[in-house]
Design a protein around this motif. Sequence first.
Motif, PDB file in Angstrom:
ATOM      1  N   ASP A  87       0.815  -1.219   0.000  1.00  0.00           N
ATOM      2  CA  ASP A  87       0.000   0.000   0.000  1.00  0.00           C
ATOM      3  C   ASP A  87       0.850   1.271   0.000  1.00  0.00           C
ATOM      4  N   GLY A  88       2.156   1.121   0.168  1.00  0.00           N
ATOM      5  CA  GLY A  88       3.033   2.286   0.188  1.00  0.00           C
ATOM      6  C   GLY A  88       2.979   3.053   1.496  1.00  0.00           C
ATOM      7  N   ASP A  89       2.485   2.413   2.545  1.00  0.00           N
ATOM      8  CA  ASP A  89       2.350   3.054   3.859  1.00  0.00           C
ATOM      9  C   ASP A  89       3.681   2.990   4.600  1.00  0.00           C
ATOM     10  N   CYS A 137       6.144  -3.327 -15.272  1.00  0.00           N
ATOM     11  CA  CYS A 137       5.742  -4.249 -14.202  1.00  0.00           C
ATOM     12  C   CYS A 137       6.072  -3.676 -12.827  1.00  0.00           C
ATOM     13  N   ALA A 138       7.194  -2.990 -12.716  1.00  0.00           N
ATOM     14  CA  ALA A 138       7.620  -2.434 -11.426  1.00  0.00           C
ATOM     15  C   ALA A 138       6.654  -1.365 -10.918  1.00  0.00           C
ATOM     16  N   GLN A 139       5.814  -0.839 -11.797  1.00  0.00           N
ATOM     17  CA  GLN A 139       4.829   0.167 -11.384  1.00  0.00           C
ATOM     18  C   GLN A 139       3.602  -0.458 -10.711  1.00  0.00           C
ATOM     19  N   ILE A 140       3.458  -1.773 -10.835  1.00  0.00           N
ATOM     20  CA  ILE A 140       2.328  -2.473 -10.219  1.00  0.00           C
ATOM     21  C   ILE A 140       2.616  -2.592  -8.725  1.00  0.00           C
ATOM     22  N   ASP A 141       1.664  -2.232  -7.899  1.00  0.00           N
ATOM     23  CA  ASP A 141       1.918  -2.108  -6.465  1.00  0.00           C
ATOM     24  C   ASP A 141       2.436  -3.379  -5.792  1.00  0.00           C
ATOM     25  N   TYR A 142       1.989  -4.547  -6.187  1.00  0.00           N
ATOM     26  CA  TYR A 142       2.416  -5.776  -5.519  1.00  0.00           C
ATOM     27  C   TYR A 142       3.701  -6.377  -6.118  1.00  0.00           C
ATOM     28  N   VAL A 143       4.236  -5.763  -7.157  1.00  0.00           N
ATOM     29  CA  VAL A 143       5.498  -6.230  -7.748  1.00  0.00           C
ATOM     30  C   VAL A 143       6.664  -5.564  -7.016  1.00  0.00           C
ATOM     31  N   ILE A 144       7.552  -6.374  -6.479  1.00  0.00           N
ATOM     32  CA  ILE A 144       8.734  -5.835  -5.813  1.00  0.00           C
ATOM     33  C   ILE A 144       9.729  -5.368  -6.871  1.00  0.00           C
ATOM     34  N   GLU A 145      10.037  -6.247  -7.793  1.00  0.00           N
ATOM     35  CA  GLU A 145      10.961  -5.936  -8.894  1.00  0.00           C
ATOM     36  C   GLU A 145      11.027  -7.173  -9.777  1.00  0.00           C
ATOM     37  N   LEU A 160       9.061 -10.663  -8.976  1.00  0.00           N
ATOM     38  CA  LEU A 160       8.894 -11.103  -7.597  1.00  0.00           C
ATOM     39  C   LEU A 160       7.752 -10.280  -7.020  1.00  0.00           C
ATOM     40  N   CYS A 161       6.733 -10.970  -6.517  1.00  0.00           N
ATOM     41  CA  CYS A 161       5.499 -10.309  -6.100  1.00  0.00           C
ATOM     42  C   CYS A 161       5.144 -10.629  -4.654  1.00  0.00           C
ATOM     43  N   ILE A 162       4.358  -9.743  -4.086  1.00  0.00           N
ATOM     44  CA  ILE A 162       3.793  -9.943  -2.758  1.00  0.00           C
ATOM     45  C   ILE A 162       2.328 -10.282  -2.944  1.00  0.00           C
ATOM     46  N   GLY A 163       1.889 -11.343  -2.299  1.00  0.00           N
ATOM     47  CA  GLY A 163       0.472 -11.691  -2.340  1.00  0.00           C
ATOM     48  C   GLY A 163       0.242 -13.156  -2.636  1.00  0.00           C
ATOM     49  N   ASN A 164      -1.018 -13.528  -2.675  1.00  0.00           N
ATOM     50  CA  ASN A 164      -1.435 -14.880  -3.001  1.00  0.00           C
ATOM     51  C   ASN A 164      -1.096 -15.155  -4.470  1.00  0.00           C
ATOM     52  N   LYS A 165      -0.382 -16.246  -4.719  1.00  0.00           N
ATOM     53  CA  LYS A 165       0.109 -16.517  -6.073  1.00  0.00           C
ATOM     54  C   LYS A 165      -1.022 -16.609  -7.097  1.00  0.00           C
ATOM     55  N   ASP A 166      -2.119 -17.291  -6.760  1.00  0.00           N
ATOM     56  CA  ASP A 166      -3.223 -17.424  -7.712  1.00  0.00           C
ATOM     57  C   ASP A 166      -3.816 -16.062  -8.071  1.00  0.00           C
ATOM     58  N   LYS A 167      -4.009 -15.206  -7.076  1.00  0.00           N
ATOM     59  CA  LYS A 167      -4.562 -13.867  -7.311  1.00  0.00           C
ATOM     60  C   LYS A 167      -3.585 -13.015  -8.132  1.00  0.00           C
ATOM     61  N   VAL A 168      -2.312 -13.086  -7.763  1.00  0.00           N
ATOM     62  CA  VAL A 168      -1.289 -12.323  -8.489  1.00  0.00           C
ATOM     63  C   VAL A 168      -1.247 -12.760  -9.949  1.00  0.00           C
ATOM     64  N   MET A 169      -1.269 -14.075 -10.182  1.00  0.00           N
ATOM     65  CA  MET A 169      -1.190 -14.568 -11.561  1.00  0.00           C
ATOM     66  C   MET A 169      -2.413 -14.165 -12.381  1.00  0.00           C
ATOM     67  N   LYS A 175      -2.769  -7.821 -17.176  1.00  0.00           N
ATOM     68  CA  LYS A 175      -1.832  -6.721 -17.400  1.00  0.00           C
ATOM     69  C   LYS A 175      -0.783  -7.093 -18.451  1.00  0.00           C
ATOM     70  N   TRP A 176      -0.307  -8.332 -18.416  1.00  0.00           N
ATOM     71  CA  TRP A 176       0.741  -8.746 -19.340  1.00  0.00           C
ATOM     72  C   TRP A 176       0.233  -8.891 -20.768  1.00  0.00           C
ATOM     73  N   LEU A 177      -1.026  -9.212 -20.947  1.00  0.00           N
ATOM     74  CA  LEU A 177      -1.561  -9.293 -22.306  1.00  0.00           C
ATOM     75  C   LEU A 177      -1.384  -7.959 -23.019  1.00  0.00           C
TER      76      LEU A 177
END
Length: 186
Positions: A87-89, A137-145, A160-169, A175-177
Amino acid sequence: SELQPMQMPPFMCIVMGVPMNAFGSKTPKMVSKILQWRRENSAQCETLWTQLDAANESVVRILRQLRLEYESRGENAYVQSMRLFVDGDVSHADVIHQQLQSLQQSLKQIREYQKQMSVWSAVSVVPDIMDNILNECAQIDYVIEGGVPGAGGFDAIYVLCIGNKDKVMRDLKAKWLALNMQILNV
């Protein structure tokens, strides 16, 4: 150095993507060019290799530290810290937040070192198009890098992402399309 087992920290995942209509890279040719450059520029290469190795080791160390934080804090406190980072908090920045910032910085350094290798060796380790996709991709909030795995080139990227893998995918797929990428189901 001895190989040691590694596990991703909870609430984190790596997602691989491949360009649609990609022709791939000629990895053996790329590697031979890099090795030739390395032989001909040993001092320059030694410095870059040392920096790249240190950044890679930093990633491994931080991922292990995050796993330990999960084990010592418990799931609820750990996940809350991860969500605050997404969340950038920064008002509640803690050790996990600092580790995630360090992880992000180390991954950025790795890509910068690979881009420097691209320039010095005249081999597209991190092609501009892949770098641009990773920047998006780095602009997406849950993407670390993210980065270009293996020998680099046009074959794939990872994030590398933060979150539930199924939801992230599911989210990344849409977004990737738009970036002409597809998820490599791993």
